[in-house]
Scaffold this active site. Structure first.
Site, mmCIF file in Angstrom:
data_model
loop_
_atom_site.group_PDB
_atom_site.id
_atom_site.type_symbol
_atom_site.label_atom_id
_atom_site.label_comp_id
_atom_site.label_asym_id
_atom_site.label_seq_id
_atom_site.Cartn_x
_atom_site.Cartn_y
_atom_site.Cartn_z
ATOM 1 N N ILE A 136 0.845 -1.208 0.000
ATOM 2 C CA ILE A 136 0.000 0.000 0.000
ATOM 3 C C ILE A 136 0.874 1.250 0.000
ATOM 4 C CG2 ILE A 136 -1.819 1.252 1.271
ATOM 5 C CD1 ILE A 136 -2.767 -1.415 0.131
ATOM 6 N N ASP A 152 15.127 -12.035 7.506
ATOM 7 C CA ASP A 152 14.775 -13.368 7.007
ATOM 8 C C ASP A 152 15.954 -13.923 6.212
ATOM 9 O OD1 ASP A 152 12.265 -12.795 7.892
ATOM 10 O OD2 ASP A 152 11.360 -12.524 5.908
ATOM 11 N N LYS A 173 6.781 2.595 21.285
ATOM 12 C CA LYS A 173 8.156 2.102 21.433
ATOM 13 C C LYS A 173 8.888 2.085 20.094
ATOM 14 C CE LYS A 173 8.353 1.223 25.810
ATOM 15 N NZ LYS A 173 9.263 2.049 26.603
ATOM 16 N N THR A 196 12.167 -0.532 15.772
ATOM 17 C CA THR A 196 12.552 0.186 14.547
ATOM 18 C C THR A 196 14.064 0.383 14.504
ATOM 19 O OG1 THR A 196 10.455 1.313 14.376
ATOM 20 C CG2 THR A 196 12.320 2.410 13.348
ATOM 21 N N CYS A 226 -16.200 -16.997 -13.065
ATOM 22 C CA CYS A 226 -15.391 -18.176 -13.391
ATOM 23 C C CYS A 226 -16.077 -19.444 -12.887
ATOM 24 C CB CYS A 226 -13.973 -18.015 -12.875
ATOM 25 S SG CYS A 226 -12.840 -19.018 -13.850
ATOM 26 N N GLY A 255 -17.996 -19.639 -10.546
ATOM 27 C CA GLY A 255 -19.355 -19.165 -10.246
ATOM 28 C C GLY A 255 -20.230 -19.215 -11.493
ATOM 29 N N ARG A 278 -9.287 -23.916 -16.544
ATOM 30 C CA ARG A 278 -9.004 -25.041 -17.435
ATOM 31 C C ARG A 278 -10.266 -25.580 -18.093
ATOM 32 N NH1 ARG A 278 -3.870 -26.530 -16.075
ATOM 33 N NH2 ARG A 278 -3.367 -26.119 -13.895
ATOM 34 N N HIS A 307 -12.443 -13.106 -15.311
ATOM 35 C CA HIS A 307 -12.442 -12.451 -13.994
ATOM 36 C C HIS A 307 -12.413 -10.930 -14.177
ATOM 37 C CE1 HIS A 307 -11.292 -15.989 -11.429
ATOM 38 N NE2 HIS A 307 -10.905 -16.446 -12.601
ATOM 39 N N GLU A 331 -12.821 -8.779 -12.080
ATOM 40 C CA GLU A 331 -12.270 -8.119 -10.883
ATOM 41 C C GLU A 331 -10.789 -7.770 -11.028
ATOM 42 O OE1 GLU A 331 -13.116 -11.277 -11.088
ATOM 43 O OE2 GLU A 331 -11.893 -12.589 -9.846
HETATM 44 N N1 GLN Z 1 -12.016 -24.524 -11.552
HETATM 45 C C1 GLN Z 1 -12.533 -23.880 -12.709
HETATM 46 C C2 GLN Z 1 -11.660 -24.090 -13.939
HETATM 47 O O1 GLN Z 1 -10.508 -24.379 -13.825
HETATM 48 C C3 GLN Z 1 -12.740 -22.390 -12.443
HETATM 49 C C4 GLN Z 1 -11.494 -21.655 -12.078
HETATM 50 C C5 GLN Z 1 -11.737 -20.319 -11.445
HETATM 51 O O2 GLN Z 1 -12.782 -20.066 -10.856
HETATM 52 N N2 GLN Z 1 -10.742 -19.440 -11.476
HETATM 53 O O3 GLN Z 1 -12.111 -23.951 -15.047
#
Ligand code: GLN
Length: 540
Positions: free
Chosen positions: A20, A149, A188, A192, A382, A384, A463, A508, A510
């Site tokens: 951020i 690390d 504190k 840092t 996807c 969904g 896929r 997607h 988003e």
């Molecule tokens: N599992 C599903 C596929 O591979 C959908 C993948 C997802 O939702 N990104 O097609």
């Protein structure tokens, strides 16, 4: 001007929000007219986060060029409005893979291959990759992990060398944490001081400090930190917890972070960044009174970061619609025909989340059936979208055991099936259908109306796909395929036009929603949800 390199490191604890801070600084520099990009170097051995479980690493973000990336790249894009790429996210795994490939090819001419110089040179080459394109004035590099690390040591060594090589063209911002001890009623700074010492031990003198804190740090304390850490007093800044991450650029501007960076790098620091559009967004965000209630049905609901980009897209869309987003997570594994009505009660719209595998899938079908038959605005993304298709096949087309071959390889009705090109693939990493593809939308469809365009480009990660053999059956029964790939004719968007808003996308959306350019499909979904909520309230 020569490209300037800014490194952002973190100390004391993880999860301080380096992403951020990097994004906020990028926003400020962009708003001053500079060309900026941000990249993330992750010290883990995985080649990319694509094979990581969301419990390990939150959401996997996808870039336009098809790279499965750290979710911080999502923040970079949401803050900067600039596409990232494979070159913006490097892991230790990628560095080693490339060095080992070179060794096998004989590129090292018989030399012993070592961490210094071979691994560090490869890191340095990658740090400069984007800068060398000439497209950027600033390359901000976030180094994942925490100073101290073992894993991040080669990255810090590369930063040390680059700072030495580049002089004033390189700068290190170190982000640390200043805890407040309730019992002592005191902030504190010792952690840092120690973390800066640790950086100094590996040869890096940070130029700027950003102290994350839950309570305002007094100026005397900031001066003390400056003195202990060899840093000019003006360059010790603080970052107080903000009500929203989108306020952080303004808070960091108040702390003069952009001016400090510019003047330390020998650039003019007068003038103000143009943050008008950003402030308009914040104004809307902070003045919205009414709510829009959205439910998200998924199996990673206990994990905030699993659906990061969806959350942010909804948040941006709600803000533009002058609403406060009230997002409720609904655990798909716990959703049954008996409790679905009470669980979804009062929602204005429902998102059916992406995902992989069988777990929680039946709950998604249950939610979809309820939303479809009660005409609640529903957005399937996807997996969904694939679930929307399966539910329709089972309950409308009467194909009882319809399924995706992902869940049931022997289903008699494989309405969702493995893509042809996937059938010969056995490796899991980086082998899905990834990245941005064109999609042609049917004029007049909700999707086409939302975008105000007939061709769009959105990002994919899957896929499996809609099985076109069933297309006419679905269309005749009312579920239309309204988006398809112009080359392969893969179905990318389905919708039931007679419903208020019932749309599923194989892609997607988003991944392409930013503060300054929210995704049209999310805007359209939120508007439909608001309209539905308002009519519901009127009826009651
Ligand atoms: N599992 C599903 C596929 O591979 C959908 C993948 C997802 O939702 N990104 O097609």
């Amino acid at each position: 001007m020569d490209t300037k390199y800014i490194f952002v490191t973190g100390g004391v604890v993880s999860s301080l929000g380096k992403g951020i801070i990097s994004s906020s600084l990028a926003r400020l520099l962009l708003s001053r007219g500079y060309r900026v990009t941000i990249q993330k170097f992750d010290p883990y051995i995985n080649i990319d986060p694509g094979t990581l479980n969301p419990y390990e690493h939150g959401e996997c973000y996808v870039t336009a060029d098809g790279h499965e990336a750290d979710l911080d790249l999502g923040h970079y894009e949401r803050f900067t409005n600039i596409h990232t790429s494979r070159a913006n996210n490097i892991t230790t795994g990628r560095i080693y893979q490339s060095v080992i490939d070179k060794e096998r090819r004989g590129d090292y001419l018989g030399k012993t291959v070592q961490i210094i110089p071979h691994i560090t040179d490869e890191i340095k080459r990658n740090v400069k990759l984007l800068g060398n394109t000439g497209k950027y004035d600033f390359v901000i590099t976030e180094i994942g992990g925490t100073v101290g690390d073992i894993e991040s040591t080669p990255f810090l060594e590369a930063v040390r060398q680059l700072k030495w090589d580049l002089g004033r063209d390189a700068l290190c911002i170190h982000l640390t944490y200043v805890p407040y001890l309730k019992a002592a009623k005191e902030l504190k700074t010792k952690p840092t001081q120690h973390s800066v010492k640790m950086l100094q031990q590996v040869g890096i003198q940070p130029d700027v400090l950003v102290l994350r804190t839950e309570k305002e740090i007094p100026p005397t304390m900031l001066r003390k930190v400056a003195q202990f850490c060899n840093i000019t007093p003006d360059a010790v800044t603080q970052s107080l917890d903000a009500p929203t991450i989108y306020r952080v650029p303004l808070l960091m501007h108040e702390q003069k972070l952009d001016q400090i960076v510019l003047s330390k790098m020998g650039l003019p620091s007068d003038g103000e960044p143009d943050l008008h559009a950003w402030m308009d967004f914040l104004h809307k965000l902070e003045h919205a009174e009414k709510e829009v209630r959205i439910g998200l049905v998924g199996k990673y609901v206990e994990l905030q970061d699993a659906y990061k980009s969806i959350n942010e897209s909804l948040f941006q869309a709600a803000t533009y619609a002058d609403r406060k987003l009230r997002l409720e997570y609904i655990h798909s594994e716990k959703l049954t025909p008996e409790n679905v009505a009470s669980r979804l009660e009062g929602l204005d719209g429902v998102i059916i989340a992406p995902g992989f595998g069988q777990r929680g899938i039946e709950g998604k079908f249950t939610a979809i059936e309820y939303c479809r038959t009660h005409d609640i605005p529903t957005f399937g993304i996807c997996l969904g979208m694939q679930c929307m298709v399966i539910e329709f096949a089972r309950n409308v087309l009467g194909l009882d055991d319809a399924n995706s071959t992902e869940m049931d390889t022997k289903t008699p009705h494989n309405v969702i099936d493995l893509m042809e090109e996937q059938k010969s693939i056995s490796d899991l990493g980086g082998t899905m259908r990834l990245g941005a593809y064109e999609c042609r939308l049917t004029p007049g469809s909700k999707a086409a109306e939302a975008y105000g365009a007939e061709t769009v480009k959105e990002r994919h990660r899957h896929r499996f796909e809609f099985n076109s053999a069933y297309r006419s059956k679905f269309e005749e029964a009312g579920m239309k395929c309204v988006g398809e790939n112009p080359d392969t004719h893969l179905v990318e968007v389905v919708e039931i036009p007679e419903k208020r808003w019932f749309v599923g996308t194989q892609y997607h959306p988003e991944y392409q929603s930013t503060v300054l350019s929210p995704n049209p499909l999310f805007l359209s979904f939120i508007n439909a949800a608001i309209e539905y909520g308002d009519t519901k309230n009127k009826d009651n």
